[in-house]
Design an enzyme around this catalytic site. Structure first.
Site, PDB file in Angstrom:
ATOM      1  N   GLU A   1       1.072  -1.418  -0.077  1.00 41.44           N
ATOM      2  CA  GLU A   1      -0.132   0.003   0.044  1.00 41.44           C
ATOM      3  C   GLU A   1       0.839   1.294  -0.176  1.00 41.44           C
ATOM      4  OE1 GLU A   1      -4.048  -0.364   2.455  1.00 41.44           O
ATOM      5  OE2 GLU A   1      -2.214  -1.240   3.515  1.00 41.44           O
TER       6      GLU A   1
ATOM      7  N   GLY B   1     -10.041  -9.906   8.430  1.00 39.62           N
ATOM      8  CA  GLY B   1     -10.794 -11.179   8.382  1.00 39.62           C
ATOM      9  C   GLY B   1     -12.168 -10.740   8.657  1.00 39.62           C
TER      10      GLY B   1
ATOM     11  N   MET C   1      -5.508  -6.660  13.729  1.00 41.72           N
ATOM     12  CA  MET C   1      -4.501  -6.541  14.649  1.00 41.72           C
ATOM     13  C   MET C   1      -3.841  -5.254  15.155  1.00 41.72           C
ATOM     14  SD  MET C   1      -2.246 -10.058  13.680  1.00 41.72           S
ATOM     15  CE  MET C   1      -1.162 -10.214  15.196  1.00 41.72           C
ATOM     16  N   GLU C   2      -4.618  -4.168  14.585  1.00 44.96           N
ATOM     17  CA  GLU C   2      -3.938  -2.728  14.577  1.00 44.96           C
ATOM     18  C   GLU C   2      -4.876  -1.881  15.010  1.00 44.96           C
ATOM     19  OE1 GLU C   2      -1.294  -5.443  12.504  1.00 44.96           O
ATOM     20  OE2 GLU C   2      -2.801  -4.628  11.414  1.00 44.96           O
TER      21      GLU C   2
ATOM     22  N   ASP D   1      -9.961 -12.796   4.062  1.00 40.24           N
ATOM     23  CA  ASP D   1     -10.650 -14.145   4.304  1.00 40.24           C
ATOM     24  C   ASP D   1     -11.967 -13.922   4.952  1.00 40.24           C
ATOM     25  OD1 ASP D   1      -8.358 -13.177   6.097  1.00 40.24           O
ATOM     26  OD2 ASP D   1      -9.100 -14.748   7.536  1.00 40.24           O
TER      27      ASP D   1
END
Length: 231
Positions: free
Chosen positions: A11, A77, A176-177, A200
């Protein structure tokens, strides 16, 4: 100046390729790029995986560059069937799903933010979220949802665990962030928003080439961020 925190180097590379007056500064091992796109200045950084990396990155970004808004972009996800691989979720709020001090009488996900008291959800900036959503809806073959994003220091692949997060927190995506970025932004009173492409879903994702998908996801988020910066 807008701050952009990417989860993927793909990105960052895509946005930098579109930009001008790019300058690089390294702080704490992280590369911060200041640049301009369509005359609009921004600072871009890849934070690395996990909440600690994200929080360290966000605090540094705020203290060094004083952004008026921080956008966190990457993949996530699905926790709900309303989105699938290749779709986009724009955060309405974020929660640290692995924050667990229930033994002390707190709710799951609840924490005590210094100087601000009890906190569970971190609200994304409504104006930025609305603008990103409208831009995302211009993407072909892409469903777009606004909703809660759950963050934690664990990659969750088990369907039952994902459905539990959806049931417990009302979240539609996990990563996760994002909530760690929201945590720091709340402390420093800086608006933030989360943009995530679904990598996913709730199925087994057979036949999905993750590396290939990351390139597709990066192309989508770079397009969206480019339009956001040009407005």
């Amino acid at each position: 100046m807008i701050g952009i925190i990417c989860a993927m180097q793909l990105e960052a590379d895509g946005i930098i390729a579109l930009s001008e007056n790019v300058k690089e500064t390294q702080i704490g091992g992280m590369k911060f790029y200041t640049a301009a796109l369509h005359g609009r200045e921004f600072v871009l950084v890849v934070c690395g995986e996990g909440k600690v990396n994200a929080a360290m990155c966000t605090a540094t970004l705020i203290r060094e560059y004083s952004p008026s808004l921080i956008i966190n972009s990457g993949v996530a996800g699905a926790l709900s069937p309303i989105v699938s691989v290749g779709d986009i979720v724009v955060g309405s709020k974020a929660i640290e799903h692995d924050m667990d001090i229930t033994a002390l009488g707190y709710k799951q996900g609840e924490l005590n933010l210094p100087g601000k008291g009890l906190c569970m959800y971190f609200d994304c900036d409504k104006t930025a979220a609305t603008r990103l959503t409208l831009i995302c809806r211009e993407l072909p073959d892409t469903r777009v949802a606004q909703g809660i994003i759950a963050s934690g220091d664990v990659f969750i692949s088990d369907r039952k665990k994902r459905l539990l997060l959806n049931d417990r927190f009302g979240a539609v995506a996990c990563e996760m962030e994002g909530a760690a970025i929201g945590h720091v932004c709340r402390a420093f009173e800086v608006p933030f928003v989360i943009l995530r492409a679904i990598s996913d879903d709730l199925d087994e994702n057979k036949g999905v080439d993750f590396k290939k998908f990351c390139k597709i996801a990066a192309d989508k988020t770079v397009t969206v961020l480019g339009k956001f910066l040009s407005e």
